[in-house]
Design a protein around this motif. Structure first.
Motif, PDB file in Angstrom:
ATOM      1  N   UNK A   1      41.268  74.993 -47.368  1.00 15.45           N
ATOM      2  CA  UNK A   1      40.913  75.943 -48.411  1.00 15.45           C
ATOM      3  C   UNK A   1      39.859  75.324 -49.322  1.00 15.45           C
ATOM      4  N   UNK A   2      38.801  76.101 -49.569  1.00  7.82           N
ATOM      5  CA  UNK A   2      37.736  75.631 -50.453  1.00  7.82           C
ATOM      6  C   UNK A   2      38.210  75.707 -51.902  1.00  7.82           C
ATOM      7  N   UNK A   3      38.088  74.595 -52.587  1.00  8.51           N
ATOM      8  CA  UNK A   3      38.450  74.552 -54.001  1.00  8.51           C
ATOM      9  C   UNK A   3      37.369  73.822 -54.780  1.00  8.51           C
ATOM     10  N   UNK A   4      37.067  74.321 -55.957  1.00 14.39           N
ATOM     11  CA  UNK A   4      36.079  73.718 -56.843  1.00 14.39           C
ATOM     12  C   UNK A   4      36.679  73.612 -58.234  1.00 14.39           C
ATOM     13  N   UNK A   5      36.303  72.585 -58.919  1.00  3.57           N
ATOM     14  CA  UNK A   5      36.763  72.431 -60.290  1.00  3.57           C
ATOM     15  C   UNK A   5      35.659  71.806 -61.124  1.00  3.57           C
ATOM     16  N   UNK A   6      35.424  72.396 -62.275  1.00  2.00           N
ATOM     17  CA  UNK A   6      34.421  71.877 -63.200  1.00  2.00           C
ATOM     18  C   UNK A   6      35.128  71.356 -64.436  1.00  2.00           C
ATOM     19  N   UNK A   7      34.661  70.244 -64.948  1.00  2.29           N
ATOM     20  CA  UNK A   7      35.210  69.728 -66.191  1.00  2.29           C
ATOM     21  C   UNK A   7      34.171  68.876 -66.907  1.00  2.29           C
ATOM     22  N   UNK A   8      34.483  68.518 -68.148  1.00  2.00           N
ATOM     23  CA  UNK A   8      33.566  67.710 -68.934  1.00  2.00           C
ATOM     24  C   UNK A   8      32.949  68.439 -70.119  1.00  2.00           C
ATOM     25  N   UNK A   9      33.286  69.710 -70.292  1.00  2.00           N
ATOM     26  CA  UNK A   9      32.725  70.449 -71.419  1.00  2.00           C
ATOM     27  C   UNK A   9      33.311  70.003 -72.739  1.00  2.00           C
ATOM     28  N   UNK A  10      32.839  70.635 -73.802  1.00  2.00           N
ATOM     29  CA  UNK A  10      33.335  70.291 -75.113  1.00  2.00           C
ATOM     30  C   UNK A  10      32.498  70.924 -76.192  1.00  2.00           C
ATOM     31  N   UNK A  11      32.738  70.490 -77.417  1.00  2.00           N
ATOM     32  CA  UNK A  11      31.995  70.956 -78.578  1.00  2.00           C
ATOM     33  C   UNK A  11      31.006  69.877 -78.989  1.00  2.00           C
ATOM     34  N   UNK A  12      29.759  70.258 -79.127  1.00  2.00           N
ATOM     35  CA  UNK A  12      28.721  69.291 -79.475  1.00  2.00           C
ATOM     36  C   UNK A  12      27.715  69.961 -80.405  1.00  2.00           C
ATOM     37  N   UNK A  13      27.090  69.177 -81.237  1.00  2.00           N
ATOM     38  CA  UNK A  13      26.059  69.709 -82.118  1.00  2.00           C
ATOM     39  C   UNK A  13      24.753  69.885 -81.351  1.00  2.00           C
ATOM     40  N   UNK A  14      23.931  70.768 -81.842  1.00  2.00           N
ATOM     41  CA  UNK A  14      22.611  70.966 -81.236  1.00  2.00           C
ATOM     42  C   UNK A  14      21.878  69.630 -81.177  1.00  2.00           C
ATOM     43  N   UNK A  15      21.240  69.383 -80.050  1.00  2.00           N
ATOM     44  CA  UNK A  15      20.560  68.115 -79.843  1.00  2.00           C
ATOM     45  C   UNK A  15      21.409  67.074 -79.149  1.00  2.00           C
ATOM     46  N   UNK A  16      22.691  67.343 -79.029  1.00  2.00           N
ATOM     47  CA  UNK A  16      23.604  66.407 -78.385  1.00  2.00           C
ATOM     48  C   UNK A  16      23.590  66.522 -76.873  1.00  2.00           C
ATOM     49  N   UNK A  17      24.475  65.755 -76.248  1.00  2.00           N
ATOM     50  CA  UNK A  17      24.532  65.695 -74.786  1.00  2.00           C
ATOM     51  C   UNK A  17      25.957  65.839 -74.280  1.00  2.00           C
ATOM     52  N   UNK A  18      26.058  66.348 -73.077  1.00  2.00           N
ATOM     53  CA  UNK A  18      27.327  66.409 -72.353  1.00  2.00           C
ATOM     54  C   UNK A  18      27.039  66.171 -70.878  1.00  2.00           C
ATOM     55  N   UNK A  19      28.034  65.662 -70.176  1.00  2.00           N
ATOM     56  CA  UNK A  19      27.915  65.487 -68.730  1.00  2.00           C
ATOM     57  C   UNK A  19      29.064  66.240 -68.066  1.00  2.00           C
ATOM     58  N   UNK A  20      28.702  67.225 -67.284  1.00  2.00           N
ATOM     59  CA  UNK A  20      29.694  68.005 -66.558  1.00  2.00           C
ATOM     60  C   UNK A  20      29.878  67.425 -65.162  1.00  2.00           C
ATOM     61  N   UNK A  21      31.096  67.560 -64.652  1.00  2.00           N
ATOM     62  CA  UNK A  21      31.432  67.090 -63.315  1.00  2.00           C
ATOM     63  C   UNK A  21      32.054  68.219 -62.513  1.00  2.00           C
ATOM     64  N   UNK A 110      36.026  78.046 -59.077  1.00  2.00           N
ATOM     65  CA  UNK A 110      37.192  77.367 -59.595  1.00  2.00           C
ATOM     66  C   UNK A 110      37.250  77.522 -61.099  1.00  2.00           C
ATOM     67  N   UNK A 111      38.061  76.712 -61.685  1.00  3.64           N
ATOM     68  CA  UNK A 111      38.177  76.712 -63.134  1.00  3.64           C
ATOM     69  C   UNK A 111      36.874  76.237 -63.753  1.00  3.64           C
ATOM     70  N   UNK A 112      36.371  76.930 -64.738  1.00  7.02           N
ATOM     71  CA  UNK A 112      35.169  76.527 -65.429  1.00  7.02           C
ATOM     72  C   UNK A 112      35.495  75.611 -66.588  1.00  7.02           C
ATOM     73  N   UNK A 113      34.444  75.197 -67.263  1.00  8.97           N
ATOM     74  CA  UNK A 113      34.616  74.324 -68.412  1.00  8.97           C
ATOM     75  C   UNK A 113      33.775  74.864 -69.571  1.00  8.97           C
ATOM     76  N   UNK A 114      34.386  74.924 -70.750  1.00 11.11           N
ATOM     77  CA  UNK A 114      33.721  75.528 -71.906  1.00 11.11           C
ATOM     78  C   UNK A 114      32.784  74.528 -72.579  1.00 11.11           C
ATOM     79  N   UNK A 115      31.564  74.986 -72.830  1.00 14.03           N
ATOM     80  CA  UNK A 115      30.591  74.214 -73.594  1.00 14.03           C
ATOM     81  C   UNK A 115      30.237  75.029 -74.833  1.00 14.03           C
ATOM     82  N   UNK A 116      30.382  74.407 -75.978  1.00 13.17           N
ATOM     83  CA  UNK A 116      30.037  75.070 -77.230  1.00 13.17           C
ATOM     84  C   UNK A 116      29.075  74.166 -77.989  1.00 13.17           C
ATOM     85  N   UNK A 117      27.899  74.701 -78.272  1.00 16.34           N
ATOM     86  CA  UNK A 117      26.880  73.951 -78.997  1.00 16.34           C
ATOM     87  C   UNK A 117      26.714  74.594 -80.367  1.00 16.34           C
ATOM     88  N   UNK A 118      27.011  73.831 -81.380  1.00 18.64           N
ATOM     89  CA  UNK A 118      26.897  74.347 -82.741  1.00 18.64           C
ATOM     90  C   UNK A 118      25.516  74.052 -83.311  1.00 18.64           C
TER      91      UNK A 118
END
Length: 119
Positions: A1-21, A110-118
């Protein structure tokens, strides 16, 4: 069975960085394309970046060019999305998807990951 999962999101200020997997199972990343998709509130899911497992060719949506970098570790069936200089319009739920190419996607999510940029 094909399964995908994304993670690594979060809350960050504008100009910041995140790495999703994105991790997958049930198939080999080397045989398919893997894409990162953004679904902002009230909008459809849209691809922002893609990498071909066959030749590592990458594609980016214009608004993220120069800021996002997609990469893969096929041995681990893992794809990354390094997001730099984030903007509020980058906010939403990020999903990874699988397709036969960067233009043809299967309906497998699969399950997504929330990214919020303030601002």
């Amino acid at each position: 069975e094909v399964q995908l999962q994304a993670f690594g999101g979060g809350l960050v200020q504008a100009g910041g960085s995140l790495r999703l997997t994105c991790t997958g199972s049930g198939f080999s990343f080397t045989d398919y394309a893997i894409g990162w998709f953004l679904q902002a509130p009230g909008t459809h899911r849209e691809v922002v970046s893609c990498i071909s497992g066959k030749d590592s060719t990458t594609n980016y949506e214009d608004s993220v060019k120069g800021r996002f970098t997609i990469s893969s570790d096929n041995a681990k069936n893992t794809v990354f999305l390094q997001m730099n200089n984030l903007k509020p319009e980058d906010s939403g739920v990020y999903y990874c998807g699988v397709g036969s190419s960067c233009w043809t996607w299967y309906d497998k999510w699969g399950q997504g990951t929330q990214v919020t940029v303030s601002s």
